[in-house]
Motif scaffolding. Structure first.
Motif, PDB file in Angstrom:
ATOM      1  N   ASN A 120       0.810  -1.226   0.000  1.00 15.39           N
ATOM      2  CA  ASN A 120       0.000   0.000   0.000  1.00 15.39           C
ATOM      3  C   ASN A 120       0.843   1.276   0.000  1.00 15.39           C
ATOM      4  OD1 ASN A 120       0.973   0.104   2.587  1.00 15.39           O
ATOM      5  ND2 ASN A 120      -1.014  -0.125   3.599  1.00 15.39           N
ATOM      6  N   SER A 122       2.816   2.627   2.249  1.00 15.86           N
ATOM      7  CA  SER A 122       2.841   3.418   3.483  1.00 15.86           C
ATOM      8  C   SER A 122       4.240   3.557   4.077  1.00 15.86           C
ATOM      9  CB  SER A 122       1.917   2.785   4.527  1.00 15.86           C
ATOM     10  OG  SER A 122       2.407   1.508   4.906  1.00 15.86           O
ATOM     11  N   ASN A 126       2.017  -3.283   7.439  1.00 16.13           N
ATOM     12  CA  ASN A 126       0.601  -3.299   7.809  1.00 16.13           C
ATOM     13  C   ASN A 126       0.130  -4.739   7.856  1.00 16.13           C
ATOM     14  OD1 ASN A 126      -0.393  -0.282   7.679  1.00 16.13           O
ATOM     15  ND2 ASN A 126       0.952  -0.589   5.911  1.00 16.13           N
TER      16      ASN A 126
END
Length: 248
Positions: A120, A122, A126
């Motif tokens: 993702n 980031s 995660n």
């Protein structure tokens, strides 16, 4: 002529007697044997006494090298063209890759850390933490969407991850560096080291002991401090913002 034969005969008898005496005295005496055994026992005792420390040091050295290799693996993945699949099954090429380390204080048994693909974007992991003993790393594109875990590494044996530290490498001596990492302002609750293609330098995502996100703008390096079973030895893996990964 007779005198010459007599001299030869006498010389032969003298040599024969000397040879017999040498043969009789050529073995170990009881005292010599006891001294030799005593020396052997002393050397063996010293070796056996020091073996556990030697074994602990060797085991810690191997652990430090293994963790450094895991970080270099993420570095190679992140700077190469290895792709990763998202939850829908589509391939996300050139994903960032990193290593996630959680707070060592959360682990009562073996310590686990994770190689992950930053699907993702980031710049951090995660997914579920690896605190559980039976934690199984999910597959990319598995039943849960966008699971980022690629591989879980286990710190087995009696060695342990002692602490995670920001700004570890300073001008201080190594013992002072390790001691300063016990201070609250340097200790970390989690650490993500992410490598973004095409660069080899990492991006840090750090959290404190209370879960607060740390500002990494001026952080030049982070350290992973390892400790041997008896606490006699320590090793530190230092990850620099420049991309250098060293063991000291």
């Amino acid at each position: 002529m007779k005198n010459c034969r007599d001299k030869i005969r006498k010389t032969y008898h003298i040599i024969n007697r000397v040879s017999r005496r040498l043969l009789v005295n050529s073995g170990f005496s009881l005292v010599e044997l006891m001294v030799s055994i005593s020396i052997f026992m002393v050397i063996t005792s010293i070796t056996l006494v020091n073996y556990p420390k030697f074994s602990n040091k060797l085991s810690l050295d191997l652990l430090a090298e293994d963790m450094a290799l895991s970080l270099r693996q993420a570095q190679i993945f992140g700077s190469s063209v290895l792709g990763a699949k998202g939850g829908s099954g589509s391939t996300k090429a050139f994903s960032e890759y990193g290593i996630h380390l959680d707070d060592p204080d959360n682990y009562t048994a073996e310590y686990n850390y994770i190689l992950f693909a930053d699907i993702n974007g980031s710049r951090s992991y995660n997914g579920p933490e690896a605190v559980a003993t039976n934690f199984v790393c999910p597959l990319i594109g598995g039943p849960v969407a966008n699971q980022e875990c690629l591989q879980i590494f286990k710190v087995t044996g009696f060695n342990r991850v002692r602490s995670l530290c920001k700004d570890y490498a300073t001008d201080e001596a190594i013992d002072q560096r390790i001691a300063s990492c016990s201070k609250d302002e340097k200790q970390l609750g989690s650490m993500d080291v992410v490598f973004v293609r095409p660069n080899l330098d990492p991006k840090f995502f750090l959290k404190g002991k209370l879960g607060e996100v740390k500002d990494t703008t001026n952080i030049s390096n982070v350290g992973i401090i390892l400790e041997s079973a008896g606490g006699e030895y320590t090793k530190t893996i230092v990850i620099w913002r420049t991309g250098q990964i060293s063991v000291e």
